[in-house]
Design a protein around this motif. Structure first.
Motif, PDB file in Angstrom:
ATOM      1  N   GLY A 119       4.774  59.704  37.984  1.00 62.78           N
ATOM      2  CA  GLY A 119       4.318  58.859  39.051  1.00 62.78           C
ATOM      3  C   GLY A 119       3.771  57.755  38.533  1.00 62.78           C
ATOM      4  N   GLY A 120       2.575  57.283  38.995  1.00 63.77           N
ATOM      5  CA  GLY A 120       1.840  56.046  38.586  1.00 63.77           C
ATOM      6  C   GLY A 120       0.786  56.405  37.619  1.00 63.77           C
ATOM      7  N   VAL A 121       0.555  57.702  37.454  1.00 61.70           N
ATOM      8  CA  VAL A 121      -0.598  57.958  36.885  1.00 61.70           C
ATOM      9  C   VAL A 121      -2.053  57.290  36.911  1.00 61.70           C
ATOM     10  N   GLU A 122      -2.567  56.869  35.929  1.00 63.22           N
ATOM     11  CA  GLU A 122      -4.012  56.042  36.069  1.00 63.22           C
ATOM     12  C   GLU A 122      -3.755  54.727  36.988  1.00 63.22           C
ATOM     13  N   ALA A 123      -2.479  54.157  37.193  1.00 65.51           N
ATOM     14  CA  ALA A 123      -2.062  52.931  37.849  1.00 65.51           C
ATOM     15  C   ALA A 123      -1.713  53.338  39.501  1.00 65.51           C
ATOM     16  N   ASP A 124      -1.569  54.678  39.623  1.00 66.95           N
ATOM     17  CA  ASP A 124      -1.208  54.949  40.974  1.00 66.95           C
ATOM     18  C   ASP A 124      -2.182  54.561  42.185  1.00 66.95           C
ATOM     19  N   GLN A 125      -1.402  54.061  43.120  1.00 71.13           N
ATOM     20  CA  GLN A 125      -2.423  53.613  44.251  1.00 71.13           C
ATOM     21  C   GLN A 125      -3.161  54.767  45.092  1.00 71.13           C
ATOM     22  N   LEU A 126      -2.564  55.970  45.136  1.00 72.29           N
ATOM     23  CA  LEU A 126      -3.205  57.099  45.533  1.00 72.29           C
ATOM     24  C   LEU A 126      -4.131  57.934  44.344  1.00 72.29           C
ATOM     25  N   PRO A 127      -5.160  57.822  44.266  1.00 75.07           N
ATOM     26  CA  PRO A 127      -5.874  58.351  43.020  1.00 75.07           C
ATOM     27  C   PRO A 127      -5.497  60.132  42.889  1.00 75.07           C
ATOM     28  N   ALA A 128      -5.583  60.681  43.942  1.00 73.60           N
ATOM     29  CA  ALA A 128      -5.209  62.075  43.976  1.00 73.60           C
ATOM     30  C   ALA A 128      -3.840  62.255  43.038  1.00 73.60           C
ATOM     31  N   ARG A 129      -2.984  61.429  43.818  1.00 78.24           N
ATOM     32  CA  ARG A 129      -1.446  61.707  43.175  1.00 78.24           C
ATOM     33  C   ARG A 129      -1.554  61.256  41.877  1.00 78.24           C
ATOM     34  N   GLY A 130      -2.166  60.358  41.414  1.00 77.63           N
ATOM     35  CA  GLY A 130      -1.917  59.772  40.063  1.00 77.63           C
ATOM     36  C   GLY A 130      -2.619  60.755  39.176  1.00 77.63           C
ATOM     37  N   ALA A 131      -3.813  61.504  39.566  1.00 74.46           N
ATOM     38  CA  ALA A 131      -4.432  62.518  38.873  1.00 74.46           C
ATOM     39  C   ALA A 131      -3.741  63.728  38.704  1.00 74.46           C
ATOM     40  N   LEU A 132      -2.838  64.079  39.559  1.00 68.27           N
ATOM     41  CA  LEU A 132      -1.869  65.139  39.508  1.00 68.27           C
ATOM     42  C   LEU A 132      -0.705  64.918  38.737  1.00 68.27           C
ATOM     43  N   GLY A 133      -0.074  63.731  38.655  1.00 69.36           N
ATOM     44  CA  GLY A 133       0.624  63.369  37.815  1.00 69.36           C
ATOM     45  C   GLY A 133       0.206  63.139  36.079  1.00 69.36           C
TER      46      GLY A 133
END
Length: 217
Positions: A119-133
């Motif tokens: 996913g987008g990791v640090e740049a993901d628009q959803l912080p929790a999703r980015g943290a998971l990636g």
């Protein structure tokens, strides 16, 4: 009958061990979930060869290591899938691998490379999703997870080897594993909507619902 159908309220037929009744409503929201309808390991929508025979060694949910730690500790585990459930399983099992010697995790990807699976990791628009990636990416880079790309479930077989492990035979990967975690998505359970006339999307199986009669038991 079609006459006046759109003007009629929804009728929900509820049946339990103690009673049976009908409830009328202006709308019904299906929030029953899809956990009971997981996609199989086979990439053609059907179970892979041997998947049913290996049922006791396959789970279609993220492992609960509080209740099932002994099942996975010290084992070689294959995780199939690239969505958020698969990433969650990878993170959980990577942490187990750090704590329990002998625990090995193999990530099976149908695609030819990991690519944007994190996913987008640090740049993901959803912080929790980015943290998971990011956590999954870190676990892979740290060597806690072995990736096997190009392992198309469509070409896979699951069979027991002489070492009593389960082997998922593909073009690129055929090493034995003790447990298989299949997280390749879920499908809606539409069986209870038999009386509703649905126009389903052929890919997502979603629909726009008008006022009809529902029968649920």
């Amino acid at each position: 009958m079609d006459a006046g159908r759109e003007d009629q309220p929804l009728t929900v037929h509820v049946q339990t061990a103690e009673r049976e009744e009908r409830i009328t409503a202006r709308a019904v929201i299906d929030a029953s979930g899809t956990w009971g309808s997981p996609n199989p390991l086979g990439g053609d929508g059907l179970p892979a060869v041997g998947e049913r025979a290996a049922a006791e060694k396959i789970t279609y949910r993220v492992p609960d290591l509080v209740a099932e730690r002994a099942r996975y500790a010290g084992k070689r585990i294959a995780v199939a899938g690239s969505g958020h459930s698969a990433l969650t399983a990878l993170v959980v099992l990577a942490e187990l691998a750090e704590q329990e010697p002998g625990t090995k995790v193999v990530w099976l990807l149908r695609r030819g490379a990991v690519g944007n699976a994190f996913g987008g990791v640090e740049a993901d628009q959803l912080p929790a999703r980015g943290a998971l990636g990011l956590r999954a990416k870190t676990a892979v880079e740290a060597g806690h997870i072995e990736t096997a790309t190009g392992s198309a479930p469509l070409r896979s077989n699951v069979r027991r080897t002489a070492a009593s492990r389960w082997s998922r035979s593909t073009v690129t990967w055929s090493r034995g594993v003790d447990e298989i975690v299949v997280l390749t998505g879920f499908r809606p359970d539409l069986s209870w909507l038999s009386e509703v006339r649905l126009d389903l999307d052929p890919v997502l199986q979603t629909h726009q619902q008008n006022r009809h009669t529902l029968v649920v038991s």
